[in-house]
Design a protein around this motif. Structure first.
Motif, mmCIF file in Angstrom:
data_model
loop_
_atom_site.group_PDB
_atom_site.id
_atom_site.type_symbol
_atom_site.label_atom_id
_atom_site.label_comp_id
_atom_site.label_asym_id
_atom_site.label_seq_id
_atom_site.Cartn_x
_atom_site.Cartn_y
_atom_site.Cartn_z
ATOM 1 N N LEU A 281 52.865 -16.074 -10.032
ATOM 2 C CA LEU A 281 53.592 -16.031 -11.280
ATOM 3 C C LEU A 281 54.186 -14.664 -11.528
ATOM 4 O O LEU A 281 53.609 -13.637 -11.221
ATOM 5 C CB LEU A 281 52.650 -16.409 -12.439
ATOM 6 N N GLU B 212 56.100 -20.870 -12.537
ATOM 7 C CA GLU B 212 54.881 -21.507 -13.031
ATOM 8 C C GLU B 212 55.096 -23.001 -13.226
ATOM 9 O O GLU B 212 56.194 -23.451 -13.560
ATOM 10 C CB GLU B 212 54.469 -20.874 -14.360
ATOM 11 N N ASP C 197 49.610 -25.005 -12.673
ATOM 12 C CA ASP C 197 49.042 -23.691 -12.956
ATOM 13 C C ASP C 197 48.345 -23.704 -14.318
ATOM 14 O O ASP C 197 47.264 -23.145 -14.480
ATOM 15 C CB ASP C 197 50.131 -22.620 -12.962
#
Length: 328
Positions: free
Chosen positions: A4, A40, A228
């Motif tokens: 990320l 993400e 995530d």
């Protein structure tokens, strides 16, 4: 999972969607907030009718007639979409913001070839020639695993299987190289083998291209493999949100715990054994909605649940909307 970066592509703050009905106002989405960073994957999960798809349509400004959207802030790459005009939204949608719709069997226009549908948005947003657009379409069809991509451009949707149509929808969403991809139940109606291929494809493309992705599903097995972060929706609200490992390892809200208990666990769930169940149904969201919407189905319900539940936050990044500090 993807690595990320710090920049936030999508910031949703206080999003609500109301729909006028003959019985009164339906509060389909109620004051939800979340963020998605570049690279993400955020999964929105919950039962049917909890507001997941309506949330995605509100973000894309594709709500049905009679629905209204409100938000304190709805920002894409720092630009507030809630204050943007129709011309600006049209410029972003299909270009930097793309969506894979829920049902590939009906999302593609049966009257146009695959090629015509793939090149339309690219030519509009990139001012490209027909030849350039078709070259891009062939490249992306190959990238999503469709053989003989050039020949497919002349075919119509009915000539393709469900799995191929879903791949075409993914290629179509990627034509302009979006920063944000919203995938609404992208594996619905596909068999298990094709479902696994599509999910692996999405994860690979998202990682390769650094796209921020919002994946909408009711399948927690899918969530565990690809997300995530997870936002659990119930009755139009986000009742729990947090990193995937933390949420699965220690679900804090009774609804989240109930969803996880419904999943068979290899090595722990005995063949023929009973799975967990959540009694009752999602309540009506027409008219005034007060207190905790889950209280009529919750084993931990008490009088205090008639009032709006507090929002707790934990050091591991989880937050949940409940009078309890933990559902375990």
């Amino acid at each position: 999972m993807s690595s990320l970066q710090n920049d936030v592509i999508l910031a949703v703050d206080g999003l609500s969607v109301d729909i006028a009905t003959q019985r009164g106002t339906l509060h389909a989405v109620r004051d939800i907030s979340f963020e998605v960073k570049r690279g993400e994957t955020l999964c929105l999960v919950g039962e049917s009718g909890c507001g997941k798809s309506m949330t995605s349509l509100a973000i894309m400004d594709l709500l049905p007639k009679g629905a209204t959207r409100r938000a304190r802030r709805l920002a894409f790459a720092g630009e507030d979409l809630s204050r943007a005009g129709a011309r600006r939204i049209n410029a972003l949608r299909g270009d930097r913001m793309a969506m894979i719709f829920q049902e590939p069997m009906t999302a593609l226009n049966p009257a146009y070839t695959i090629g015509n549908q793939l090149v339309e948005a690219y030519r509009l947003h990139r001012k490209a020639s027909e030849a350039e657009a078709r070259e891009r379409a062939v490249h992306l069809l190959g990238k999503v695993g469709i053989a003989s991509a050039g020949e497919r451009l002349g075919q119509y949707p009915h000539q393709l299987s469900g799995g191929l149509r879903q791949r075409v929808m993914i290629a179509m969403a990627l034509m302009c190289g979006p920063d944000l991809l919203i995938a609404d139940e992208p594996t619905t109606a596909l068999d298990v083998t094709i479902q696994a291929q599509i999910l692996r494809l999405l994860a690979d493309l998202q990682r390769e291209l650094g796209i921020a992705m919002v994946l909408i599903t009711h399948d927690l097995g899918v969530v565990a493999r690809i997300a995530d972060r997870v936002a659990v929706m119930y009755a139009g609200q986000i009742v729990e949100e947090g990193p995937t490992a933390a949420l699965f390892g220690n679900p804090r809200h009774p609804y989240t715990r109930g969803l996880i208990d419904c999943i068979p666990v290899p090595g722990r769930t005995q063949p023929g054994g009973k799975l967990g169940v959540i009694p009752g149904v999602v309540p009506s969201l027409v008219g005034d909605v007060r207190g905790c919407s889950f209280r009529d189905r919750c084993a931990f319900a008490r009088e205090a649940c008639a009032a709006a539940p507090p929002v707790h936050r934990a050091p591991d990044g989880q937050s949940w909307r409940c009078i309890l500090e933990n559902a375990a």
